[in-house]
Each structure stands twice: as structure tokens, then as C-alpha cells.
Design an enzyme around this catalytic site. Structure first.
Site, PDB file in Angstrom:
ATOM      1  N   THR A 155      31.459  40.958  40.165  1.00  0.00           N
ATOM      2  CA  THR A 155      30.527  40.230  41.034  1.00  0.00           C
ATOM      3  C   THR A 155      31.102  38.880  41.488  1.00  0.00           C
ATOM      4  OG1 THR A 155      29.527  39.349  39.030  1.00  0.00           O
ATOM      5  CG2 THR A 155      28.440  41.252  40.031  1.00  0.00           C
ATOM      6  N   GLY A 156      32.275  38.524  40.987  1.00  0.00           N
ATOM      7  CA  GLY A 156      32.880  37.232  41.337  1.00  0.00           C
ATOM      8  C   GLY A 156      33.702  37.311  42.613  1.00  0.00           C
ATOM      9  N   VAL A 172      37.048  36.875  43.046  1.00  0.00           N
ATOM     10  CA  VAL A 172      38.261  37.689  42.917  1.00  0.00           C
ATOM     11  C   VAL A 172      37.881  39.151  42.710  1.00  0.00           C
ATOM     12  CG1 VAL A 172      40.338  38.142  41.548  1.00  0.00           C
ATOM     13  CG2 VAL A 172      39.666  35.786  42.033  1.00  0.00           C
ATOM     14  N   CYS A 230      47.868  32.046  40.871  1.00  0.00           N
ATOM     15  CA  CYS A 230      47.914  32.222  42.332  1.00  0.00           C
ATOM     16  C   CYS A 230      48.981  31.360  43.011  1.00  0.00           C
ATOM     17  CB  CYS A 230      46.547  31.912  42.932  1.00  0.00           C
ATOM     18  SG  CYS A 230      45.775  30.443  42.244  1.00  0.00           S
ATOM     19  N   GLN A 270      45.338  23.359  47.556  1.00  0.00           N
ATOM     20  CA  GLN A 270      44.697  24.602  47.139  1.00  0.00           C
ATOM     21  C   GLN A 270      43.239  24.730  47.585  1.00  0.00           C
ATOM     22  OE1 GLN A 270      47.361  24.494  43.092  1.00  0.00           O
ATOM     23  NE2 GLN A 270      45.677  25.938  43.062  1.00  0.00           N
ATOM     24  N   GLY A 289      39.713  29.337  44.827  1.00  0.00           N
ATOM     25  CA  GLY A 289      40.418  29.529  43.558  1.00  0.00           C
ATOM     26  C   GLY A 289      39.576  29.143  42.358  1.00  0.00           C
ATOM     27  N   LYS A 306      51.467  25.634  34.450  1.00  0.00           N
ATOM     28  CA  LYS A 306      51.536  27.088  34.666  1.00  0.00           C
ATOM     29  C   LYS A 306      52.661  27.374  35.659  1.00  0.00           C
ATOM     30  CE  LYS A 306      46.555  27.849  34.281  1.00  0.00           C
ATOM     31  NZ  LYS A 306      45.338  27.955  35.119  1.00  0.00           N
ATOM     32  N   HIS A 357      45.940  29.088  49.727  1.00  0.00           N
ATOM     33  CA  HIS A 357      46.641  27.921  49.188  1.00  0.00           C
ATOM     34  C   HIS A 357      47.873  27.655  50.059  1.00  0.00           C
ATOM     35  CE1 HIS A 357      44.095  28.205  45.797  1.00  0.00           C
ATOM     36  NE2 HIS A 357      44.916  28.685  44.898  1.00  0.00           N
ATOM     37  N   ASN A 390      44.836  33.061  48.388  1.00  0.00           N
ATOM     38  CA  ASN A 390      44.873  33.034  46.920  1.00  0.00           C
ATOM     39  C   ASN A 390      43.998  34.100  46.291  1.00  0.00           C
ATOM     40  OD1 ASN A 390      43.017  30.976  48.169  1.00  0.00           O
ATOM     41  ND2 ASN A 390      42.159  31.048  46.110  1.00  0.00           N
TER      42      ASN A 390
HETATM   43  P1  A2P Z   1      28.390  37.191  36.695  1.00  0.00           P
HETATM   44  O1  A2P Z   1      28.368  37.269  38.197  1.00  0.00           O
HETATM   45  O2  A2P Z   1      27.463  38.149  36.057  1.00  0.00           O
HETATM   46  O3  A2P Z   1      28.285  35.772  36.182  1.00  0.00           O
HETATM   47  P2  A2P Z   1      33.605  33.595  39.890  1.00  0.00           P
HETATM   48  O4  A2P Z   1      34.935  33.119  39.344  1.00  0.00           O
HETATM   49  O5  A2P Z   1      33.634  33.917  41.342  1.00  0.00           O
HETATM   50  O6  A2P Z   1      32.502  32.678  39.533  1.00  0.00           O
HETATM   51  O7  A2P Z   1      33.332  35.014  39.126  1.00  0.00           O
HETATM   52  C1  A2P Z   1      33.402  35.188  37.726  1.00  0.00           C
HETATM   53  C2  A2P Z   1      33.158  36.660  37.383  1.00  0.00           C
HETATM   54  O8  A2P Z   1      33.301  36.821  35.959  1.00  0.00           O
HETATM   55  C3  A2P Z   1      31.753  37.143  37.711  1.00  0.00           C
HETATM   56  O9  A2P Z   1      31.816  38.507  38.040  1.00  0.00           O
HETATM   57  C4  A2P Z   1      31.022  36.921  36.391  1.00  0.00           C
HETATM   58  O10 A2P Z   1      29.858  37.727  36.237  1.00  0.00           O
HETATM   59  C5  A2P Z   1      32.092  37.375  35.427  1.00  0.00           C
HETATM   60  N1  A2P Z   1      31.864  36.842  34.082  1.00  0.00           N
HETATM   61  C6  A2P Z   1      31.783  35.550  33.693  1.00  0.00           C
HETATM   62  N2  A2P Z   1      31.571  35.445  32.365  1.00  0.00           N
HETATM   63  C7  A2P Z   1      31.510  36.714  31.876  1.00  0.00           C
HETATM   64  C8  A2P Z   1      31.308  37.278  30.574  1.00  0.00           C
HETATM   65  N3  A2P Z   1      31.147  36.523  29.493  1.00  0.00           N
HETATM   66  N4  A2P Z   1      31.301  38.634  30.473  1.00  0.00           N
HETATM   67  C9  A2P Z   1      31.471  39.410  31.560  1.00  0.00           C
HETATM   68  N5  A2P Z   1      31.678  38.933  32.808  1.00  0.00           N
HETATM   69  C10 A2P Z   1      31.690  37.602  32.977  1.00  0.00           C
END
Ligand code: A2P
Length: 332
Positions: free
Chosen positions: A9-10, A12, A126, A153, A157, A208, A237, A310
Site C-alpha cells: 500500500t506504500g 514503492v 536509490c 532528492q 523517497g 550508504k 533524484h 527513485n
Molecule cells: P500501511 O499502508 O498499512 O501502513 P510508505 O513508505 O509509502 O509510507 O509505505 C510503507 C509501506 O510499508 C506501507 O505499505 C505500509 O503499510 C507498510 N508497513 C509499514 N509498517 C509495516 C508493518 N509493521 N508491517 C507490515 N507492513 C508495514
């Protein structure tokens, strides 16, 4: 073929789903994994809907490959558990990159090092990926002595919270400290600060770039110093890279080498104002190189400007290319 996308859902993670689909990765089943906040939501892949599940259900699904982008803590805890269940993990976080037992892979450079025993494979940072893509063929030909890099950047990111911060500030909103991803305003500002500060005065992002470059190019003698800067942009970036070589180079030859390197597109025609910019790199899988010129203050030294999306080559595309290499060589 079953592929789990952890952090689906994030920013990336959703780009990973897009890239897998665009490149027609032969996955029939996608297992989108996210935090408990997102369980029950759906994501669409190749026209089909898939329900977002939590970590335990993700592990139990025994995917062939899991691509992780849910933060370093999540990777440290859960990547070994996916691996134990027989899933090969490609991890986008920094958790495993410098572990000597894990490969750090930019497919154009070192996918040939992958074996069936690699159950957790690290995707580099990245900023490092787009830089080493241009450095690798030049190192081969002229031997790099020292690199001085400054980055510009994109907020993407940092993740969704950072994009929200910038867009809301741009709309004139005052945000609370909790709503901000950065310690200061990012819109109309520049922050010489990416990731946390370390004892030596550098940030973790800067170190890094130093350490990952030596590991990917498999050469501990390369000297590199970095200043990493966040700017209020999206799309990609940018990097100003100054490289000193052991050997003499010919500028036209450098251009030709980069031109013929996989994944690189030259945008270098200043008479027509052609140079790489994040606005053009956005949503592209390639890395764009331009502003090639001699550093006239020092022998055998080159300046160049490197731009890449990125979220794509810096993260999702590189990870999917690793998955493609695993498939192609029957390693999963
Ligand atoms: P969620 O959307 O449920 O918070 P971004 O870097 O764009 O914020 O995205 C981070 C991604 O990592 C999202 O899909 C988020 O889910 C997921 N995430 C963050 N913490 C956890 C966790 N403890 N367990 C599983 N997924 C996680």
C-alpha cells in the site's frame, strides 16, 4: 508463480505492482502484504483484485518471491521468516545491504553473482543505484580513484507522509509536528539532511552511498564522499557527480560507453538545452545522464549529472529486475 509484495500500500510497493504488471512478470497470484491498518483493502493486478493481508498470512502463503518495501525494522524481523518458509526475499530496505552474507544487486552490474542459496537479496539505496549504473562501466575502463557526489532528492523517497507534507504546505496549510515527515518545512526549502546523523557528522544516507558503492563495484579502494540533500520535488533524484580516474579518458569515448550501457539514456546536448531533469525521468525505468564535461581544475576528472525515478530504478524496477534475473536463471 506467486509473488508477495510486502508494503503493497506504500509508494514503492504500489510502484512495484505497476512495474510487475508493465513488464508482464509471469505472476498469476499476487499477495499484497501491509500493516494491520490496511488488511481487507484490495489492490488490482492485471485486472484482478487481491485482498491485502497481514504478515503472518503473507508468510503462510509460501510465495516463490517476496519483494519487501515496508521499512528496515519490518525487513529485519520478517525477511528471515519468509525465507524459512521457502520464499526468496528481495529487500528494498537497508537492513541487509551490508551483511557480508547477503548480495547487494544492481542487475546490470552483478546479477551474475546470484545463486540458488541467496534467500535474502538486498536492493541498494536509490541514490546509489542510479550513480553506480553510470560508474560501473567507467570504472571498468578507466579505474575510479575518487568520487564526490551531491544529491538533490525527491520527497517520494521518504514515503507518502512526506508527499502529503509537501503538497499541504504548497496549498498553504500549517501542519502539526506529528503531521510532518521532516523536522522542517520542505516546500520552498532545501534540507541537507537525509536519514539520521551519525557520529562522524555524515548522515546514514551519505554513508550508504560510500559503503554500498564499494560493495556493488566489488572494490574497497574507491574513495567516495557524499552530501545528500532533500529538495521539494517529486519524479526523481538528481545527482552532481565528480569522478577522478586513474587513467586518462576521452570525453567522446565516455559518452559512447555510457550510451551503450544497459539502463542508461544519454541526455547531453546543451546547445539544445537537453539535460536530465526529474520532471522527464518520472515514471521511466532508465537512468538519465548528461552535462558530461571535464573538471578543468584537475587531471583525469569528469563531471556529470545523473537523474532517475527513485521509485522506479531506485527501488521497484531494480527489485523487479532482480526477480526477473532469478527467474531467467532458474534460481527460484
Ligand atoms: P500501511 O499502508 O498499512 O501502513 P510508505 O513508505 O509509502 O509510507 O509505505 C510503507 C509501506 O510499508 C506501507 O505499505 C505500509 O503499510 C507498510 N508497513 C509499514 N509498517 C509495516 C508493518 N509493521 N508491517 C507490515 N507492513 C508495514
Amino acid at each position: 508463480m506467486k509473488v508477495a509484495v510486502v508494503g503493497a500500500t506504500g509508494l514503492v510497493g504500489s510502484t512495484m505492482l505497476k512495474v510487475l504488471e508493465e513488464r508482464d512478470f509471469p505472476a498469476d497470484v499476487i499477495i499484497p502484504v501491509a500493516s494491520s491498518r490496511s488488511v481487507g483493502k484490495t489492490v488490482t493486478f492485471k485486472g484482478k483484485e487481491f485482498k491485502v493481508v497481514g504478515m503472518e498470512e503473507g508468510i503462510a502463503a509460501k510465495a516463490d518471491i517476496a519483494i519487501f518495501s515496508a521499512g528496515g525494522g519490518t525487513s529485519l524481523e520478517y525477511a528471515p521468516r519468509f525465507a524459512e518458509a521457502g520464499t526468496t526475499v528481495i529487500d528494498n530496505s537497508s537492513a541487509w545491504r551490508m551483511d557480508p552474507t547477503k548480495k547487494l544487486v544492481v542487475p546490470e552490474i552483478n546479477a551474475n553473482e546470484l545463486t540458488k542459496d541467496d534467500k535474502i537479496i538486498a536492493n541498494p539505496n536509490c541514490s546509489t543505484i542510479q550513480m553506480v549504473l553510470a560508474l560501473a562501466p567507467l570504472h571498468k575502463r578507466y579505474t575510479i580513484k575518487r568520487v564526490v557526489v551531491s544529491t538533490y532528492q525527491s520527497v517520494t523517497g521518504t514515503g507518502k507522509k512526506a508527499v502529503d507534507q509537501m503538497m499541504r504546505e504548497r496549498a498553504g496549510e500549517e501542519l502539526t509536528r506529528e503531521e510532518m515527515a521532516y523536522p522542517y518545512k520542505i516546500d520552498m526549502n532545501v534540507l541537507p539532511h537525509i536519514d539520521v546523523f551519525l557520529e562522524n557528522g555524515y548522515t546514514k544516507e551519505e554513508m550508504k552511498m560510500v559503503n554500498e558503492t564499494m560493495k556493488i563495484l566489488n572494490d574497497q579502494s574507491i574513495k567516495l564522499t557524499a552530501t545528500c540533500v532533500r529538495i521539494p520535488t517529486m519524479g526523481g533524484h538528481s545527482e552532481s557527480v565528480n569522478v577522478e580516474f586513474e587513467n586518462e579518458f576521452d570525453l567522446a569515448e565516455v559518452s559512447g560507453i555510457l550510451q551503450s550501457s544497459d539502463g542508461i539514456v544519454m541526455e547531453d546536448d546543451v546547445t539544445n538545452l537537453v539535460y536530465p531533469m526529474p520532471i522527464n525521468a518520472h515514471n521511466r525505468n532508465e537512468t538519465f545522464v548528461g552535462r558530461l564535461r571535464r573538471d578543468e581544475s584537475q587531471e583525469n576528472t569528469l563531471n556529470m549529472w545523473i537523474v532517475s525515478d527513485n521509485l522506479r530504478k531506485g527501488a521497484a524496477t531494480n527489485a523487479v529486475q532482480i526477480a526477473e534475473a532469478l527467474m531467467k536463471n532458474n534460481l527460484v
